[in-house]
Design a protein around this motif. Sequence first.
Motif, PDB file in Angstrom:
ATOM      1  N   GLU A   1       0.832  -1.207   0.000  1.00 41.32           N
ATOM      2  CA  GLU A   1       0.000   0.000   0.000  1.00 41.32           C
ATOM      3  C   GLU A   1       0.868   1.259   0.000  1.00 41.32           C
ATOM      4  OE1 GLU A   1      -3.662   2.056   2.539  1.00 41.32           O
ATOM      5  OE2 GLU A   1      -2.647   0.273   3.301  1.00 41.32           O
ATOM      6  N   VAL A   2       1.989   1.223   0.747  1.00 32.84           N
ATOM      7  CA  VAL A   2       2.920   2.361   0.751  1.00 32.84           C
ATOM      8  C   VAL A   2       3.435   2.605  -0.664  1.00 32.84           C
ATOM      9  CG1 VAL A   2       5.173   3.184   1.561  1.00 32.84           C
ATOM     10  CG2 VAL A   2       3.613   2.058   3.155  1.00 32.84           C
ATOM     11  N   MET A   3       3.778   1.528  -1.357  1.00 31.31           N
ATOM     12  CA  MET A   3       4.313   1.654  -2.715  1.00 31.31           C
ATOM     13  C   MET A   3       3.243   2.167  -3.681  1.00 31.31           C
ATOM     14  SD  MET A   3       6.554  -1.163  -4.824  1.00 31.31           S
ATOM     15  CE  MET A   3       5.217  -2.318  -5.086  1.00 31.31           C
ATOM     16  N   VAL A   4       2.026   1.675  -3.535  1.00 35.95           N
ATOM     17  CA  VAL A   4       0.942   2.092  -4.426  1.00 35.95           C
ATOM     18  C   VAL A   4       0.577   3.553  -4.199  1.00 35.95           C
ATOM     19  CG1 VAL A   4      -1.503   1.750  -4.958  1.00 35.95           C
ATOM     20  CG2 VAL A   4      -0.003  -0.237  -4.699  1.00 35.95           C
ATOM     21  N   MET A   5       0.615   3.989  -2.927  1.00 35.56           N
ATOM     22  CA  MET A   5       0.202   5.352  -2.592  1.00 35.56           C
ATOM     23  C   MET A   5       1.265   6.395  -2.936  1.00 35.56           C
ATOM     24  SD  MET A   5      -2.870   5.132  -1.451  1.00 35.56           S
ATOM     25  CE  MET A   5      -3.127   6.689  -0.637  1.00 35.56           C
ATOM     26  N   ASN A   6       2.512   5.932  -3.132  1.00 31.89           N
ATOM     27  CA  ASN A   6       3.594   6.864  -3.452  1.00 31.89           C
ATOM     28  C   ASN A   6       4.242   6.443  -4.767  1.00 31.89           C
ATOM     29  OD1 ASN A   6       5.901   8.473  -3.615  1.00 31.89           O
ATOM     30  ND2 ASN A   6       6.197   8.478  -1.394  1.00 31.89           N
ATOM     31  N   PRO A   7       3.863   7.081  -5.878  1.00 24.25           N
ATOM     32  CA  PRO A   7       4.392   6.692  -7.200  1.00 24.25           C
ATOM     33  C   PRO A   7       5.908   6.811  -7.324  1.00 24.25           C
ATOM     34  CG  PRO A   7       2.510   8.189  -7.406  1.00 24.25           C
ATOM     35  CD  PRO A   7       2.902   8.178  -5.966  1.00 24.25           C
ATOM     36  N   LYS A   8       6.546   7.586  -6.425  1.00 25.19           N
ATOM     37  CA  LYS A   8       7.995   7.724  -6.490  1.00 25.19           C
ATOM     38  C   LYS A   8       8.728   6.499  -5.924  1.00 25.19           C
ATOM     39  CE  LYS A   8       8.015  12.780  -6.282  1.00 25.19           C
ATOM     40  NZ  LYS A   8       8.490  13.972  -5.526  1.00 25.19           N
ATOM     41  N   ILE A   9       7.994   5.634  -5.236  1.00 22.93           N
ATOM     42  CA  ILE A   9       8.583   4.416  -4.682  1.00 22.93           C
ATOM     43  C   ILE A   9       8.240   3.258  -5.611  1.00 22.93           C
ATOM     44  CG2 ILE A   9       8.613   2.811  -2.731  1.00 22.93           C
ATOM     45  CD1 ILE A   9       7.812   5.128  -0.915  1.00 22.93           C
ATOM     46  N   ASN A  10       9.248   2.604  -6.154  1.00 23.22           N
ATOM     47  CA  ASN A  10       8.976   1.526  -7.120  1.00 23.22           C
ATOM     48  C   ASN A  10       9.565   0.185  -6.711  1.00 23.22           C
ATOM     49  OD1 ASN A  10      11.671   1.989  -7.484  1.00 23.22           O
ATOM     50  ND2 ASN A  10      11.536   2.596  -9.635  1.00 23.22           N
ATOM     51  N   ASP A  11       9.886   0.024  -5.432  1.00 17.20           N
ATOM     52  CA  ASP A  11      10.390  -1.271  -4.977  1.00 17.20           C
ATOM     53  C   ASP A  11       9.891  -1.539  -3.561  1.00 17.20           C
ATOM     54  OD1 ASP A  11      13.037  -0.881  -2.977  1.00 17.20           O
ATOM     55  OD2 ASP A  11      12.549   0.844  -4.246  1.00 17.20           O
ATOM     56  N   LEU A  12       9.751  -2.822  -3.223  1.00 18.83           N
ATOM     57  CA  LEU A  12       9.180  -3.220  -1.938  1.00 18.83           C
ATOM     58  C   LEU A  12      10.091  -2.870  -0.762  1.00 18.83           C
ATOM     59  CD1 LEU A  12       7.711  -6.732  -2.865  1.00 18.83           C
ATOM     60  CD2 LEU A  12       6.396  -4.671  -2.305  1.00 18.83           C
ATOM     61  N   ARG A  13      11.421  -2.898  -0.970  1.00 15.38           N
ATOM     62  CA  ARG A  13      12.315  -2.611   0.146  1.00 15.38           C
ATOM     63  C   ARG A  13      12.155  -1.169   0.634  1.00 15.38           C
ATOM     64  NH1 ARG A  13      16.563  -5.587   1.222  1.00 15.38           N
ATOM     65  NH2 ARG A  13      17.021  -6.040  -0.962  1.00 15.38           N
ATOM     66  N   THR A  14      12.134  -0.233  -0.302  1.00 17.09           N
ATOM     67  CA  THR A  14      11.969   1.165   0.094  1.00 17.09           C
ATOM     68  C   THR A  14      10.618   1.372   0.754  1.00 17.09           C
ATOM     69  OG1 THR A  14      13.398   1.884  -1.730  1.00 17.09           O
ATOM     70  CG2 THR A  14      11.996   3.551  -0.727  1.00 17.09           C
ATOM     71  N   ALA A  15       9.579   0.740   0.192  1.00 16.50           N
ATOM     72  CA  ALA A  15       8.239   0.853   0.775  1.00 16.50           C
ATOM     73  C   ALA A  15       8.215   0.281   2.191  1.00 16.50           C
ATOM     74  CB  ALA A  15       7.230   0.131  -0.110  1.00 16.50           C
ATOM     75  N   ALA A  16       8.871  -0.879   2.391  1.00 14.92           N
ATOM     76  CA  ALA A  16       8.915  -1.488   3.714  1.00 14.92           C
ATOM     77  C   ALA A  16       9.670  -0.612   4.699  1.00 14.92           C
ATOM     78  CB  ALA A  16       9.567  -2.869   3.626  1.00 14.92           C
ATOM     79  N   MET A  17      10.772  -0.032   4.242  1.00 15.47           N
ATOM     80  CA  MET A  17      11.573   0.829   5.118  1.00 15.47           C
ATOM     81  C   MET A  17      10.794   2.093   5.493  1.00 15.47           C
ATOM     82  SD  MET A  17      14.467   1.032   6.741  1.00 15.47           S
ATOM     83  CE  MET A  17      15.762   0.046   5.965  1.00 15.47           C
ATOM     84  N   VAL A  18      10.091   2.677   4.546  1.00 19.87           N
ATOM     85  CA  VAL A  18       9.270   3.860   4.839  1.00 19.87           C
ATOM     86  C   VAL A  18       8.218   3.516   5.892  1.00 19.87           C
ATOM     87  CG1 VAL A  18       7.517   5.421   3.893  1.00 19.87           C
ATOM     88  CG2 VAL A  18       9.634   5.009   2.627  1.00 19.87           C
ATOM     89  N   GLY A  19       7.550   2.377   5.700  1.00 26.13           N
ATOM     90  CA  GLY A  19       6.542   1.949   6.668  1.00 26.13           C
ATOM     91  C   GLY A  19       7.131   1.741   8.050  1.00 26.13           C
ATOM     92  N   ALA A  20       8.311   1.107   8.116  1.00 22.69           N
ATOM     93  CA  ALA A  20       8.954   0.846   9.401  1.00 22.69           C
ATOM     94  C   ALA A  20       9.365   2.145  10.090  1.00 22.69           C
ATOM     95  CB  ALA A  20      10.170  -0.053   9.190  1.00 22.69           C
ATOM     96  N   ILE A  21       9.967   3.051   9.338  1.00 18.88           N
ATOM     97  CA  ILE A  21      10.406   4.325   9.913  1.00 18.88           C
ATOM     98  C   ILE A  21       9.211   5.101  10.467  1.00 18.88           C
ATOM     99  CG2 ILE A  21      11.409   6.585   9.375  1.00 18.88           C
ATOM    100  CD1 ILE A  21      13.168   5.143   7.281  1.00 18.88           C
ATOM    101  N   ASN A  22       8.128   5.127   9.723  1.00 19.91           N
ATOM    102  CA  ASN A  22       6.938   5.850  10.182  1.00 19.91           C
ATOM    103  C   ASN A  22       6.372   5.248  11.469  1.00 19.91           C
ATOM    104  OD1 ASN A  22       6.800   7.894   8.240  1.00 19.91           O
ATOM    105  ND2 ASN A  22       5.730   6.588   6.781  1.00 19.91           N
ATOM    106  N   LYS A  23       6.361   3.920  11.559  1.00 15.23           N
ATOM    107  CA  LYS A  23       5.836   3.277  12.768  1.00 15.23           C
ATOM    108  C   LYS A  23       6.728   3.568  13.968  1.00 15.23           C
ATOM    109  CE  LYS A  23       3.323  -0.531  10.557  1.00 15.23           C
ATOM    110  NZ  LYS A  23       3.199  -2.006  10.419  1.00 15.23           N
ATOM    111  N   ILE A  24       8.046   3.508  13.780  1.00 14.14           N
ATOM    112  CA  ILE A  24       8.978   3.796  14.876  1.00 14.14           C
ATOM    113  C   ILE A  24       8.861   5.254  15.307  1.00 14.14           C
ATOM    114  CG2 ILE A  24      11.419   3.946  15.505  1.00 14.14           C
ATOM    115  CD1 ILE A  24      11.891   1.527  13.640  1.00 14.14           C
ATOM    116  N   SER A  25       8.738   6.161  14.334  1.00 13.42           N
ATOM    117  CA  SER A  25       8.619   7.585  14.665  1.00 13.42           C
ATOM    118  C   SER A  25       7.343   7.860  15.455  1.00 13.42           C
ATOM    119  CB  SER A  25       8.633   8.432  13.385  1.00 13.42           C
ATOM    120  OG  SER A  25       7.440   8.282  12.643  1.00 13.42           O
ATOM    121  N   ASN A  26       6.272   7.150  15.114  1.00 18.79           N
ATOM    122  CA  ASN A  26       5.022   7.317  15.864  1.00 18.79           C
ATOM    123  C   ASN A  26       5.210   6.944  17.321  1.00 18.79           C
ATOM    124  OD1 ASN A  26       3.596   8.169  13.611  1.00 18.79           O
ATOM    125  ND2 ASN A  26       2.824   6.139  13.099  1.00 18.79           N
TER     126      ASN A  26
END
Length: 473
Positions: free
Chosen positions: A439-464
């Motif tokens: 979903e992170v990858m689909v919602m952000n067209p600038k992200i085109n790989d699962l690793r970056t999407a997973a890392m973005v999701g993880a960083i956001n959860k930790i920051s919360n």
Amino acid sequence: MSKKGGFYESVEYYFDRAAPHTGLPHGLLDQIKVCNSVYRMNFPVKLRDEVKVIEAYRVQHSHHRTPTKGGIRFSNHVNQEEVMALASLMSYKCAIVDVPFGGAKGGVKINPWEYTPEELEKITRRYTAELIKRNMIGPSVDVPAPDYGTGSREMAWIYDTYRAFKGDEIDAAGCVTGKPVTQNGVRGREEATGRGVFYGIREACNVPEDMKKIGLSAGTKGKTFVLQGLGNVGTFTGKICQEEGGMILVGVGEVEGAIYNPDGIDINDLLEYRKANGSMLNYPDVQSFGKDQREIALEFECDVLVPAALESVITINNASRIKAKIIAEAANGPVAADAEEVLLAAGKLIIPDFYLNAGGVTVSYFEWLKNLSHMRFGRMDKRFNQGRMMDMVNLIERMTNRDVTNEEMKIIARGADEIDLVRSGLEETMITAYHQIREVMVMNPKINDLRTAAMVGAINKISNDYMSLGIWP
């Protein structure tokens, strides 16, 4: 961005690549990225007729959640940067699958196959004592688990040593996970990482539009795969992919070499042959490649490549020769960052390690919960649920005038035991996490790989966590 040469540099590079997509302030990103505690120790152990000084580490990457959590590996390749990289990945891994731990990792710089069980026990117990003295182990502080070169036996030694020091602590069993079932372990832990790898592969293959992009049909049935590594993770991944996913094993790489058969290899038969002969080479009806060609397994023709051994096996030197359309990272960091750029440019789908091998920490979490609750999963409700289902079946029999056979009754009216609940919880975790990443990858067209999407999701959860708990202003 960080350099992309070594394992730790690769992890930092992936973080730096994802960070701009989060919109978080630089200070907070720096806090999430850095390892909070790095403990290096050297301790003496008397082995045979001499005293040997052992080098070891424990790294706690993030305390946004406590306890911290991460395995202990025994390997003569252990060094500080490797342990820091693995601890970092544990933080992101736990965040991705919503397991409430911070990341940690431990390493002891030995080759475990060079020592007797008695010597390994001495080393393990002394390492544990060092952690206890520094308050770097405990059910609410830091909870180790097995990793490369360790297993349930070593975890039992850790638990026993901790209990000797902390005999009055009621939750002492929660100081370590991956223990034998007879020593407060949980059923399903041994297979957990491999089973999680299968669930992750299956979920990726079940998205028709993603499969269409790489020229494959949806589903796992009939897809060919290659295993690089026949340790715990590789073995269980192979068995479950074959038996539950209908996938076809066509190649295997191990320390003694590699084998290939495009028509398929039965993994259970192969494991028996290897156990009996000490090697898988010369297994019937396969092409065999010697020890000096073992890395060729990575280049075999297949749909799914599963590197399940050590880090950085796919590098800039061999990335262009990888034929698989899906690279499923069962090991930690098997693809170097510069190699990943080559693979993505070639249209490969990479399922990232810190999602795909999270089955181990997920079931470790279940074991930790079991230890804190002091009760086996299923004990309270298994018989009740079974009785209710039997009542329902009996009612249907009366209404339909049809008798259910004993075999049918066993299937329909069976109550869930611990292993069933563990597998169900793991499956739910892996499915949910995969679709959150996608979903992170689909919602952000600038992200085109699962690793970056997973890392973005993880960083956001930790920051919360940092912000909601008041750790960050």
